[in-house]
Design an enzyme around this catalytic site. Structure first.
Site, PDB file in Angstrom:
ATOM      1  CG  ASP A  16       2.573  -2.316  -3.356  1.00 59.15           C
ATOM      2  OD1 ASP A  16       2.854  -0.911  -3.495  1.00 59.15           O
ATOM      3  OD2 ASP A  16       3.516  -2.654  -2.318  1.00 59.15           O
ATOM      4  CG  HIS A  33      -0.482   6.514  -8.832  1.00 60.31           C
ATOM      5  ND1 HIS A  33      -0.443   5.335  -8.026  1.00 60.31           N
ATOM      6  CD2 HIS A  33       0.095   7.507  -7.980  1.00 60.31           C
ATOM      7  CE1 HIS A  33       0.290   5.405  -6.838  1.00 60.31           C
ATOM      8  NE2 HIS A  33       0.440   6.860  -6.849  1.00 60.31           N
ATOM      9  CG  LEU A 127     -17.075  -7.651 -11.350  1.00 63.43           C
ATOM     10  CD1 LEU A 127     -16.400  -8.728 -10.613  1.00 63.43           C
ATOM     11  CD2 LEU A 127     -15.879  -6.866 -12.108  1.00 63.43           C
TER      12      LEU A 127
HETATM   13  C1  FPP Z   1       0.373   1.402  -4.842  1.00 61.25           C
HETATM   14  O1  FPP Z   1       1.650   1.730  -5.391  1.00 61.25           O
HETATM   15  C2  FPP Z   1      -0.928   1.961  -5.300  1.00 61.25           C
HETATM   16  C3  FPP Z   1      -1.584   3.120  -4.951  1.00 61.25           C
HETATM   17  C4  FPP Z   1      -1.348   3.621  -3.393  1.00 61.25           C
HETATM   18  C5  FPP Z   1      -2.580   3.550  -5.562  1.00 61.25           C
HETATM   19  C6  FPP Z   1      -3.431   2.724  -6.374  1.00 61.25           C
HETATM   20  C7  FPP Z   1      -4.075   3.329  -7.507  1.00 61.25           C
HETATM   21  C8  FPP Z   1      -4.389   3.052  -8.764  1.00 61.25           C
HETATM   22  C9  FPP Z   1      -3.962   1.759  -9.234  1.00 61.25           C
HETATM   23  C10 FPP Z   1      -5.095   3.861  -9.816  1.00 61.25           C
HETATM   24  C11 FPP Z   1      -6.262   4.796  -9.398  1.00 61.25           C
HETATM   25  C12 FPP Z   1      -7.403   4.046  -8.967  1.00 61.25           C
HETATM   26  C13 FPP Z   1      -8.729   4.284  -9.341  1.00 61.25           C
HETATM   27  C14 FPP Z   1      -9.930   3.254  -8.970  1.00 61.25           C
HETATM   28  C15 FPP Z   1      -9.004   5.353 -10.012  1.00 61.25           C
HETATM   29  P1  FPP Z   1       2.686   2.548  -4.786  1.00 61.25           P
HETATM   30  O2  FPP Z   1       2.511   3.737  -5.259  1.00 61.25           O
HETATM   31  O3  FPP Z   1       2.697   2.418  -3.039  1.00 61.25           O
HETATM   32  O4  FPP Z   1       3.959   1.924  -5.605  1.00 61.25           O
HETATM   33  P2  FPP Z   1       5.471   1.789  -4.786  1.00 61.25           P
HETATM   34  O5  FPP Z   1       5.410   1.043  -3.632  1.00 61.25           O
HETATM   35  O6  FPP Z   1       6.217   1.274  -5.870  1.00 61.25           O
HETATM   36  O7  FPP Z   1       5.775   3.135  -4.517  1.00 61.25           O
END
Ligand code: FPP
Length: 238
Positions: A16, A33, A127
């Site tokens: 997150d 991201h 893994l």
């Molecule tokens: C949460 O941060 C993150 C996500 C909803 C997406 C996670 C994706 C990645 C780490 C990259 C893609 C992964 C792969 C496997 C290709 P948020 O956007 O909710 O952050 P915020 O709470 O600060 O808005």
């Protein structure tokens, strides 16, 4: 450094804070991201070196469809580029990839890419990286209930015989023989579970850190594992 003799077999992570990481740098969320994916690659490598057997990351929830089309498409594009750029390295590092969730309901280009990823790494024995995609914990439990109800209606099981093991076994994780997480990590200072692995985390140790996910380094993983190793797990006993 974490004690090599007490490495958690299964670590689950809620990655997150990508959006806030980007905002704090006046960058678009998509860049957050991108940075999050970079962090994830380093964590996968490090988890493999530490000897963690299963690493489960939350990449897209059943609720994430509510985000802007631009952001959703950005995450999908990232997934596709991840497969294109990482498949060979994952194979070299003996990492096996598995997907948890209703990923076959995603766009065709994503399904195609993920199928290559699963197929290409299926005989790897290091893994196991589980990517939760279009995943929701309640959705998963509902699916398991439907499966067991169907088995009961078909006369294969008596309702009163349905056990906790049967429920575990009907979940995405159970179908693949993935044990429950020993350690759950959430970044960005939020202290919520957000519909992640609801059944499986009954006895998981939880570590929360204020770091935004793109800032979560291999050293931060070491620290979380050390915290885990300092806990006394009792599983409800004494
Ligand atoms: C949460 O941060 C993150 C996500 C909803 C997406 C996670 C994706 C990645 C780490 C990259 C893609 C992964 C792969 C496997 C290709 P948020 O956007 O909710 O952050 P915020 O709470 O600060 O808005």
């Amino acid at each position: 450094m974490p004690d090599k003799n007490n490495i958690p077999a299964h670590v689950a992570i809620i990655m997150d804070g990508n959006g806030r990481w980007a905002k704090s740098r006046r960058l678009p969320r998509t860049m957050g991201h991108n940075a999050g994916l970079k962090a994830m690659k380093e964590i996968v490598k490090h988890a493999n070196v530490l000897g963690i057997k299963y690493l489960t990351v939350y990449a897209f929830s059943t609720e994430n469809w509510k985000r802007s089309k631009e952001e959703v498409n950005g995450i999908f594009k990232l997934l596709i580029s991840y497969v294109a750029s990482e498949l060979e390295e994952l194979k070299e590092n003996n990492v096996k990839v598995h997907i948890l969730g209703r990923w076959t309901q995603m766009p065709d280009s994503v399904i195609e890419s993920l199928s290559r990823l699963i197929e290409g790494t299926k005989s790897d024995t290091g893994l196991q990286l589980n990517i939760a995609l279009n995943y929701g914990g309640r959705d998963e439990i509902t699916m398991a209930a439907q499966k067991l109800a169907a088995a009961a209606v078909a006369g294969q099981i008596l309702p009163e015989d349905i056990s906790q093991e049967d429920i575990s076994g009907a979940l995405y994780t159970g179908q693949e023989g993935i044990p429950d997480p020993d350690l759950l990590i959430r970044t960005s200072g939020e202290m919520r579970i957000s519909n992640y692995l609801l059944w499986q985390i009954a006895y998981s140790e939880m570590v929360f850190t204020d770091l935004y996910w793109p800032d979560f380094t291999p050293e931060a993983l070491d620290k979380a594992i050390e915290e885990y190793q300092n806990r006394k797990r009792r599983f409800g006993g004494r």
